[in-house]
Motif scaffolding. Structure first.
Motif, PDB file in Angstrom:
ATOM      1  N   ALA A 289       5.160 -29.636  43.623  1.00  0.00           N
ATOM      2  CA  ALA A 289       5.547 -31.015  43.339  1.00  0.00           C
ATOM      3  C   ALA A 289       6.731 -31.065  42.384  1.00  0.00           C
ATOM      4  O   ALA A 289       6.865 -30.227  41.485  1.00  0.00           O
ATOM      5  CB  ALA A 289       4.370 -31.771  42.748  1.00  0.00           C
ATOM      6  N   THR A 290       7.595 -32.058  42.557  1.00  0.00           N
ATOM      7  CA  THR A 290       8.782 -32.195  41.710  1.00  0.00           C
ATOM      8  C   THR A 290       8.416 -32.260  40.239  1.00  0.00           C
ATOM      9  O   THR A 290       9.119 -31.715  39.386  1.00  0.00           O
ATOM     10  CB  THR A 290       9.579 -33.443  42.107  1.00  0.00           C
ATOM     11  OG1 THR A 290       8.712 -34.585  42.071  1.00  0.00           O
ATOM     12  CG2 THR A 290      10.173 -33.313  43.492  1.00  0.00           C
ATOM     13  N   ARG A 291       7.318 -32.933  39.916  1.00  0.00           N
ATOM     14  CA  ARG A 291       6.955 -33.128  38.513  1.00  0.00           C
ATOM     15  C   ARG A 291       6.504 -31.842  37.832  1.00  0.00           C
ATOM     16  O   ARG A 291       6.371 -31.809  36.600  1.00  0.00           O
ATOM     17  CB  ARG A 291       5.889 -34.213  38.383  1.00  0.00           C
ATOM     18  CG  ARG A 291       4.525 -33.864  38.943  1.00  0.00           C
ATOM     19  CD  ARG A 291       3.618 -35.086  38.927  1.00  0.00           C
ATOM     20  NE  ARG A 291       2.244 -34.776  39.281  1.00  0.00           N
ATOM     21  CZ  ARG A 291       1.797 -34.651  40.527  1.00  0.00           C
ATOM     22  NH1 ARG A 291       2.640 -34.789  41.550  1.00  0.00           N
ATOM     23  NH2 ARG A 291       0.524 -34.389  40.749  1.00  0.00           N
ATOM     24  N   HIS A 292       6.240 -30.785  38.609  1.00  0.00           N
ATOM     25  CA  HIS A 292       5.787 -29.516  38.046  1.00  0.00           C
ATOM     26  C   HIS A 292       6.847 -28.420  38.113  1.00  0.00           C
ATOM     27  O   HIS A 292       6.561 -27.274  37.784  1.00  0.00           O
ATOM     28  CB  HIS A 292       4.526 -29.043  38.779  1.00  0.00           C
ATOM     29  CG  HIS A 292       3.359 -29.960  38.634  1.00  0.00           C
ATOM     30  ND1 HIS A 292       2.366 -30.074  39.585  1.00  0.00           N
ATOM     31  CD2 HIS A 292       3.036 -30.833  37.643  1.00  0.00           C
ATOM     32  CE1 HIS A 292       1.476 -30.964  39.189  1.00  0.00           C
ATOM     33  NE2 HIS A 292       1.864 -31.445  38.016  1.00  0.00           N
ATOM     34  N   GLN A 293       8.062 -28.763  38.515  1.00  0.00           N
ATOM     35  CA  GLN A 293       9.081 -27.738  38.710  1.00  0.00           C
ATOM     36  C   GLN A 293       9.887 -27.418  37.459  1.00  0.00           C
ATOM     37  O   GLN A 293      10.514 -26.359  37.384  1.00  0.00           O
ATOM     38  CB  GLN A 293      10.029 -28.153  39.846  1.00  0.00           C
ATOM     39  CG  GLN A 293       9.364 -28.178  41.203  1.00  0.00           C
ATOM     40  CD  GLN A 293      10.334 -28.554  42.315  1.00  0.00           C
ATOM     41  OE1 GLN A 293      11.534 -28.357  42.176  1.00  0.00           O
ATOM     42  NE2 GLN A 293       9.823 -29.085  43.403  1.00  0.00           N
ATOM     43  N   VAL A 294       9.897 -28.317  36.484  1.00  0.00           N
ATOM     44  CA  VAL A 294      10.665 -28.114  35.251  1.00  0.00           C
ATOM     45  C   VAL A 294       9.696 -28.137  34.076  1.00  0.00           C
ATOM     46  O   VAL A 294       9.056 -29.161  33.807  1.00  0.00           O
ATOM     47  CB  VAL A 294      11.746 -29.193  35.082  1.00  0.00           C
ATOM     48  CG1 VAL A 294      12.489 -29.022  33.760  1.00  0.00           C
ATOM     49  CG2 VAL A 294      12.735 -29.151  36.255  1.00  0.00           C
ATOM     50  N   ALA A 295       9.581 -27.023  33.383  1.00  0.00           N
ATOM     51  CA  ALA A 295       8.573 -26.889  32.326  1.00  0.00           C
ATOM     52  C   ALA A 295       8.771 -27.896  31.200  1.00  0.00           C
ATOM     53  O   ALA A 295       7.805 -28.366  30.596  1.00  0.00           O
ATOM     54  CB  ALA A 295       8.599 -25.466  31.773  1.00  0.00           C
TER      55      ALA A 295
END
Length: 381
Positions: A237-243
């Motif tokens: 998911a997009t929301r989990h791709q950038v820490a």
């Protein structure tokens, strides 16, 4: 007293920091709440349509789910909406938040407010929730499903709607265009959703570009943006791709004007402000009353914000530049519904919105009602 303060110190709390932005008149102070005050006075007794309004304002019903308006049957579960100029009149578009058979219907009004026609501009999509108007007069209709899409629709009905996949595949809620920085802000309706901006390769063409996510370690203060590596989000998911991405408790409506993008989060009942000029995040409203169940949001060039309630007291609340928060209107007798799609006509004299599930309150939205309110709205220019 308010359980929490409405405005935190920072970019949006000091008038000097708002030079050129929407709330130029704001001062560093706590907001005040009022059920009897505000610029229009309190809502009165419900009218024949069940709408309680301040003195000088009137309502009418312009559409009901399942009844014909112009060439179209009005859709179930009316949700996000916007208005567009149309010669001497205007157009109001409304999403349909139902599975598989969602989409968008438009109503065309004449200069006197009479309904001239209605027609579909998008069909066969899935849970079209909110969206946003573009400066080039198209409507961005957002699917609120896993790997949902954004569809760019022609409110005039001349061109087919097109998916804009570069804007990401996630549970889209709303969109707001920032012509100053040539980006589109996007909210995500997940318990740990993010706040995004889309940078098109060419302003006015949303077919390609860069999707970025807001990153911050706290609720207020300076923020940064990082690129989302895979906006298609097939496996992650997009929301989990950038820490470093900041997560919000259920993104809802958003509205941009004069350097600030306001957006709402339902999980904590907040209205946020992203100061795009200074790249700072602030909390505008953070309380339990009078505004409860924050959802769709719109505003006026003069700086007033209108925030619709999902449940709550079925109100649209007004937040003024001097931080007064007060009910503007209430729909009575629809306890299991929500208010959706607030949007002003181009001249600011009429406000459109819907009761998504109407008096029956069924989950399929088969009793949806769309209203128009006319009256002496202030400070349009």
């Amino acid at each position: 007293m308010l359980r929490r303060t409405l405005v935190r110190t920072g970019g949006l709390a000091v008038g000097a920091a708002l030079s050129g932005s929407l709330w130029q008149e704001a001062a560093a102070a706590r907001a005040t709440r009022s059920r009897a005050g505000g610029p229009y006075g309190p809502p009165g007794a419900p009218d024949a349509n069940g709408v309680a309004l301040p003195a000088g304002f009137t309502s009418r019903i312009v559409a009901r789910t399942g009844l014909r308006v112009g060439r179209a049957l009005w859709h179930p579960a009316p949700d996000g909406g916007a208005c567009f100029p149309d010669g001497d009149g205007w157009i109001y578009v409304s999403n349909s938040e139902i599975p598989l058979l969602g989409g968008v219907t438009a109503i065309r009004f004449g200069a006197d407010g009479a309904i001239r026609d209605a027609y579909r501009v998008l069909s066969g999509t899935n849970l079209n929730c909110a969206g946003g108007r573009t400066p080039w007069n198209t409507w961005l209709s957002c699917e609120e499903i896993l790997r949902g899409r954004v569809f760019e629709c022609d409110p005039y009905g001349s061109r087919p709607a097109m998916p804009r996949l570069a804007m990401g595949r996630f549970k889209h809620e709303a969109a707001a265009c920032d012509p100053d920085r040539q980006v589109v802000y996007l909210t995500e309706d997940e318990p740990d959703g993010c706040f995004y901006r889309f940078r098109p390769a060419h302003w006015g063409d949303l077919t390609s570009g860069l999707l970025e996510v807001l990153c911050a370690s706290s609720d207020t203060g300076a923020v940064t943006w990082q690129r989302v590596p895979n906006p298609a989000a097939l496996l992650e998911a997009t929301r989990h791709q950038v820490a470093a991405a900041k997560h919000f408790a259920g993104g809802e409506g958003c509205h941009y004007s004069g350097g600030v993008c306001f957006f709402t989060t339902k999980g904590d009942n907040r209205v946020w402000g992203y100061d795009a000029e200074n790249e700072r995040l602030e909390i505008v409203y953070d309380a339990d009353t009078p505004l409860n169940g924050v959802d769709n949001i719109t505003g006026t060039p003069g700086g007033d914000l209108y925030v619709a309630e999902d449940g709550g007291d079925m109100e649209i609340n007004l937040i003024t530049p001097d931080r007064t928060v007060t009910p503007f209107l209430q729909v009575v007798g629809h306890p299991k519904s929500e208010i959706t799609g607030p949007a002003f006509s181009p001249d600011g004299s009429r406000l459109y919105f819907s009761s998504q599930r109407g008096a029956r309150g069924d989950i399929g939205g088969t009793d949806g009602v769309t209203y128009e309110v006319a009256g002496p709205f202030r400070r349009w220019t």
